[in-house]
Design an enzyme around this catalytic site. Structure first.
Site, mmCIF file in Angstrom:
data_model
loop_
_atom_site.group_PDB
_atom_site.id
_atom_site.type_symbol
_atom_site.label_atom_id
_atom_site.label_comp_id
_atom_site.label_asym_id
_atom_site.label_seq_id
_atom_site.Cartn_x
_atom_site.Cartn_y
_atom_site.Cartn_z
ATOM 1 N N TYR A 243 0.839 -1.191 0.000
ATOM 2 C CA TYR A 243 0.000 0.000 0.000
ATOM 3 C C TYR A 243 0.878 1.245 0.000
ATOM 4 C CZ TYR A 243 1.025 0.899 4.943
ATOM 5 O OH TYR A 243 1.660 1.186 6.131
ATOM 6 N N ARG B 226 8.366 4.834 -4.279
ATOM 7 C CA ARG B 226 8.322 3.841 -3.207
ATOM 8 C C ARG B 226 7.294 2.757 -3.507
ATOM 9 N NH1 ARG B 226 7.454 5.771 2.934
ATOM 10 N NH2 ARG B 226 5.334 6.129 2.182
ATOM 11 N N ARG C 186 -6.382 -20.855 -2.073
ATOM 12 C CA ARG C 186 -5.444 -20.661 -0.983
ATOM 13 C C ARG C 186 -4.282 -21.653 -1.053
ATOM 14 N NH1 ARG C 186 -3.572 -21.647 3.994
ATOM 15 N NH2 ARG C 186 -3.280 -19.840 5.386
ATOM 16 N N HIS D 39 0.263 -21.239 -0.459
ATOM 17 C CA HIS D 39 1.285 -20.260 -0.123
ATOM 18 C C HIS D 39 2.064 -19.783 -1.345
ATOM 19 C CE1 HIS D 39 0.349 -21.557 3.929
ATOM 20 N NE2 HIS D 39 1.139 -20.611 4.413
ATOM 21 N N LYS E 92 6.580 -1.692 1.909
ATOM 22 C CA LYS E 92 5.376 -1.158 2.557
ATOM 23 C C LYS E 92 4.241 -2.159 2.341
ATOM 24 C CE LYS E 92 3.188 3.369 3.249
ATOM 25 N NZ LYS E 92 3.622 3.553 4.634
ATOM 26 N N GLU F 244 12.757 2.834 14.339
ATOM 27 C CA GLU F 244 11.779 3.849 13.943
ATOM 28 C C GLU F 244 10.548 3.716 14.817
ATOM 29 O OE1 GLU F 244 10.586 3.139 9.882
ATOM 30 O OE2 GLU F 244 10.347 0.992 10.209
ATOM 31 N N LEU G 11 11.289 1.539 7.098
ATOM 32 C CA LEU G 11 10.651 1.997 5.876
ATOM 33 C C LEU G 11 11.317 3.301 5.445
ATOM 34 C CD1 LEU G 11 8.306 1.631 3.822
ATOM 35 C CD2 LEU G 11 6.983 3.171 5.284
#
Length: 286
Positions: free
Chosen positions: A30, A49, A97, A99, A143, A176, A200
């Site tokens: 995101y 980014r 589903r 992996h 992110k 952070e 990040l």
């Protein structure tokens, strides 16, 4: 209006499948863009980014950067001339589903805007923080949607009456905040953890770095310890939503004088000038 797979739609027209890998595995990324009076701040840096995160987890999207940029502008235009945020998310898409990545899938995009006032009280008066052990994975530069350790740390801060949790690795390295970057000031020099897999790469932090260079304030990217953190003259967190907010207490102990410091104030003033330049139709200084 929402941005859904490249088109502007009404909220009731959005349907997310329970087979979406973002729901199963948090298999997605995101980005959050700041909006000032209808203008996207540091748009290109956020797109950089975003595309880096997509590449890191091998999600391909069917839109070029130019097409995506135009779509974000269209979404922003529906929001009007107000302060807010634009949230943009991509998942790997629908698949049974399992992996391992599916042999084929189509990325799913969701974007929306919502009002968000500038955090004036935090900027002016500073915030309280606590420290927490940094138990996150070793790819924090992505992110991703996997934010459970961050949310648990943020909740711990909220239950302690604080705004943010400062994360510290088991080797005593301060990294952070749970949803922010962290900078400290000692003897007039700014210190912050260098970009890499433990943090990040913050867009607002990069703006602050640029401002520090313009103001000839020494800016050093190196890791530091909890002891150095607690002995700092000033501290601040930076993020798209919090801008540059002074940290005035850590675990109940004052930072420096316990009030926002002079270096932080100079950076805040210059940051606001960058925003004013954006609103005036000029590109922020580089």
């Amino acid at each position: 209006m929402l941005l859904w797979n490249g088109k502007l739609v009404n909220e009731e027209d959005v349907r997310v499948s329970y087979h979406d890998r973002g729901y199963y595995f948090g298999d997605g990324i995101y980005e959050v863009f700041r909006i000032y009076q209808g203008h996207l701040f540091e748009k290109e840096a956020h797109l950089d980014r975003l595309y880096n995160s997509l590449a890191e987890i091998k999600i391909r999207i069917p839109w070029s950067r130019e097409e995506l940029s135009d779509q974000l502008d269209q979404l922003r235009d529906t929001f009007g001339e107000q302060d807010g945020m634009l949230y943009l998310q991509f998942t790997r898409g629908e698949a049974k589903r399992a992996h391992a990545f599916p042999a084929s899938s189509t990325a799913v995009m969701l974007g929306y805007c919502e009002p968000l006032a500038r955090p004036v009280d935090a900027i002016e008066n500073g915030i309280a923080t606590i420290t927490c052990e940094d138990v996150r994975w070793l790819r924090c530069n992505i992110k991703s949607l996997n934010l459970l350790p961050n949310t648990l740390a943020k909740q711990e801060a909220a239950e302690a009456g604080a705004t943010e949790a400062i994360l510290i690795r088991t080797d005593n390295t301060v990294t952070e905040g749970s949803s922010s970057n962290l900078l400290i000031v000692k003897n007039g020099t700014i210190y912050t953890h260098p970009d890499g897999p433990l943090i990040l790469s913050g867009i607002t932090k990069k703006v602050i770095e640029r401002i520090a260079s313009e103001l000839q304030i020494p800016y050093v990217q190196r890791s530091f310890t909890r002891e150095e953190l607690m002995a700092a003259d000033e501290a601040m967190i930076t993020s798209t939503t919090m801008e540059a907010a002074p940290v005035i207490t850590i675990d109940g102990q004052p930072v420096g004088t316990g009030t926002p410091g002079p270096v932080t104030r100079r950076l805040q003033e210059a940051y606001l000038q960058q925003v004013h330049a954006l609103l005036a139709g000029a590109s922020p200084a580089s």
